[in-house]
Design a protein around this motif. Structure first.
Motif, PDB file in Angstrom:
ATOM      1  N   PHE A 108       0.810  -1.213   0.000  1.00 32.60           N
ATOM      2  CA  PHE A 108       0.000   0.000   0.000  1.00 32.60           C
ATOM      3  C   PHE A 108       0.850   1.274   0.000  1.00 32.60           C
ATOM      4  O   PHE A 108       0.327   2.348  -0.274  1.00 32.60           O
ATOM      5  N   SER A 146      -2.518   4.709  -5.860  1.00 34.57           N
ATOM      6  CA  SER A 146      -3.940   4.465  -5.627  1.00 34.57           C
ATOM      7  C   SER A 146      -4.368   5.013  -4.276  1.00 34.57           C
ATOM      8  O   SER A 146      -5.430   5.641  -4.143  1.00 34.57           O
ATOM      9  N   VAL A 147      -3.552   4.765  -3.254  1.00 35.07           N
ATOM     10  CA  VAL A 147      -3.876   5.283  -1.922  1.00 35.07           C
ATOM     11  C   VAL A 147      -3.884   6.801  -1.943  1.00 35.07           C
ATOM     12  O   VAL A 147      -4.786   7.442  -1.394  1.00 35.07           O
ATOM     13  N   GLU A 200      -8.476   5.772  -3.840  1.00 31.16           N
ATOM     14  CA  GLU A 200      -9.226   4.590  -4.288  1.00 31.16           C
ATOM     15  C   GLU A 200      -8.276   3.423  -4.517  1.00 31.16           C
ATOM     16  O   GLU A 200      -7.341   3.520  -5.320  1.00 31.16           O
ATOM     17  N   ILE A 201      -8.531   2.325  -3.809  1.00 28.07           N
ATOM     18  CA  ILE A 201      -7.778   1.091  -3.992  1.00 28.07           C
ATOM     19  C   ILE A 201      -8.680   0.129  -4.749  1.00 28.07           C
ATOM     20  O   ILE A 201      -9.656  -0.387  -4.205  1.00 28.07           O
ATOM     21  N   HIS A 223     -11.509  -3.520   2.585  1.00 24.66           N
ATOM     22  CA  HIS A 223     -12.288  -2.416   3.162  1.00 24.66           C
ATOM     23  C   HIS A 223     -11.676  -2.005   4.505  1.00 24.66           C
ATOM     24  O   HIS A 223     -11.526  -0.807   4.796  1.00 24.66           O
ATOM     25  N   ALA A 233      -8.357  -0.183   3.977  1.00 20.55           N
ATOM     26  CA  ALA A 233      -8.585   1.196   3.533  1.00 20.55           C
ATOM     27  C   ALA A 233      -9.032   2.071   4.698  1.00 20.55           C
ATOM     28  O   ALA A 233      -8.613   3.231   4.817  1.00 20.55           O
ATOM     29  N   SER A 247      -7.209   5.341   6.118  1.00 18.24           N
ATOM     30  CA  SER A 247      -7.962   6.587   6.252  1.00 18.24           C
ATOM     31  C   SER A 247      -7.796   7.173   7.646  1.00 18.24           C
ATOM     32  O   SER A 247      -7.577   8.373   7.817  1.00 18.24           O
ATOM     33  N   VAL A 300      -9.898   7.183   2.049  1.00 25.67           N
ATOM     34  CA  VAL A 300      -9.389   6.157   1.143  1.00 25.67           C
ATOM     35  C   VAL A 300     -10.409   5.028   1.116  1.00 25.67           C
ATOM     36  O   VAL A 300     -10.785   4.508   2.170  1.00 25.67           O
ATOM     37  N   TYR A 352     -11.891   1.285  -0.715  1.00 28.78           N
ATOM     38  CA  TYR A 352     -11.593   0.095  -1.510  1.00 28.78           C
ATOM     39  C   TYR A 352     -12.720  -0.099  -2.515  1.00 28.78           C
ATOM     40  O   TYR A 352     -13.902  -0.107  -2.151  1.00 28.78           O
ATOM     41  N   TRP A 367       2.167   8.989   2.015  1.00 27.92           N
ATOM     42  CA  TRP A 367       0.815   9.100   1.439  1.00 27.92           C
ATOM     43  C   TRP A 367       0.336  10.539   1.312  1.00 27.92           C
ATOM     44  O   TRP A 367      -0.810  10.767   0.910  1.00 27.92           O
TER      45      TRP A 367
END
Length: 278
Positions: free
Chosen positions: A135, A143-144, A148-149, A195, A198, A202, A209, A211, A275
């Protein structure tokens, strides 16, 4: 300590994939201990490139042990042949110990494990599935950051394992007695869905963030768009079918301590700024 042992200890440990997620950490730990290290990668001398055998023998010459991390994954075509050849060259070079990074729940990876076990050297197998650092390093980093993953993982749960724990186990196997002939399956201390992962990211970042579950077809199209091997689709759908949805005591058996929790990883990664969105 006898002269023979001292001579052996001056020989380096080869870390194949020494610039990757686990390899880089192993190199750092060995260097901190004062252990001579040879990094095996496409950018080193001698070079080690999984797509070009010409440098393999030179990379293995004079080393006492080797860590083997195959790219892109042991489940991909050509891996058994490459691992067989590395083992042959290692045995011929007098390498005493091989430590293989293997894929948990991957039948093709277990073929490569058996090749290492039959190489005629000491060996340790380190089996892992999904790294926490997927991640935050390379694979899903952007993506992170984008919030959106998107993966074809459905509602599968995974015992995410930290690359620092993997490196600690590998270093122990490479440098300490008591790990020969062991297969260590490594997991984190909790099962989490994507989920959940993510949500933890977050919480750690203060950023939203999410999933996004994809179908295999949608993910294959995304891989094609980014020029990545579509074999990843088959690999993800295989290892996320529930076969790895249980915890193991591999970290505790190898190190005598508990593995790092995903929440702690997310907190540390967020604090590093990796991130952060400019």
């Amino acid at each position: 300590m006898g002269e023979q042992t001292q001579a052996q200890n001056t020989n380096p440990i080869l870390v194949i994939g020494g610039t990757g997620k686990t390899g880089r950490r192993i190199v750092e730990r060995l260097t901190e201990r004062g252990v001579p290290v040879r990094v095996g990668s496409r950018s080193t001398t001698p070079t080690f490139d999984w797509n070009d055998e010409s440098g393999w023998a030179a990379a293995l010459e004079g080393v006492r042990a080797a860590y083997i991390a195959y790219q892109p994954d042991l489940a991909f075509p050509g891996a058994p042949e490459a691992i067989t050849r590395v083992c042959e060259l290692a045995k011929a070079a007098g390498v005493e110990k091989l430590v293989l990074l293997s894929g948990r729940g991957e039948e093709a990876a277990e073929v490569c494990e058996r090749i290492v076990q039959a190489a005629g050297t000491k060996w340790t197998i380190v089996r892992c599935s999904w790294f926490n650092q997927n991640f935050s390093e390379n694979f899903l980093l952007e993506s992170v950051r984008a919030g959106e993953i998107a993966l074809p993982a459905g509602d599968a749960v995974e015992p995410f394992v930290d690359a620092d724990d993997i490196a600690d186990v590998a270093v122990a196997a490479l440098t300490e007695d008591g790990h020969d002939g062991q297969i260590y399956e490594l997991t984190g201390p909790r099962l989490l869905s994507f989920h959940d992962a993510a949500a933890e990211i977050s919480k750690a970042t203060g950023q939203d963030v999410a999933y996004i579950p994809l179908t295999a077809e949608q993910y294959a199209a995304a891989l094609r768009e980014h020029g990545m091997p579509e074999e990843f689709v088959e690999l993800f759908t295989q290892i996320l079918d529930g076969r790895n949805a249980h915890l193991t005591d591999g970290v505790r058996r190898a190190l005598g301590r508990e593995p790092k929790d995903f929440a702690d990883y997310a907190r540390d990664a967020a604090a590093s700024g990796v991130w952060s969105v400019d």
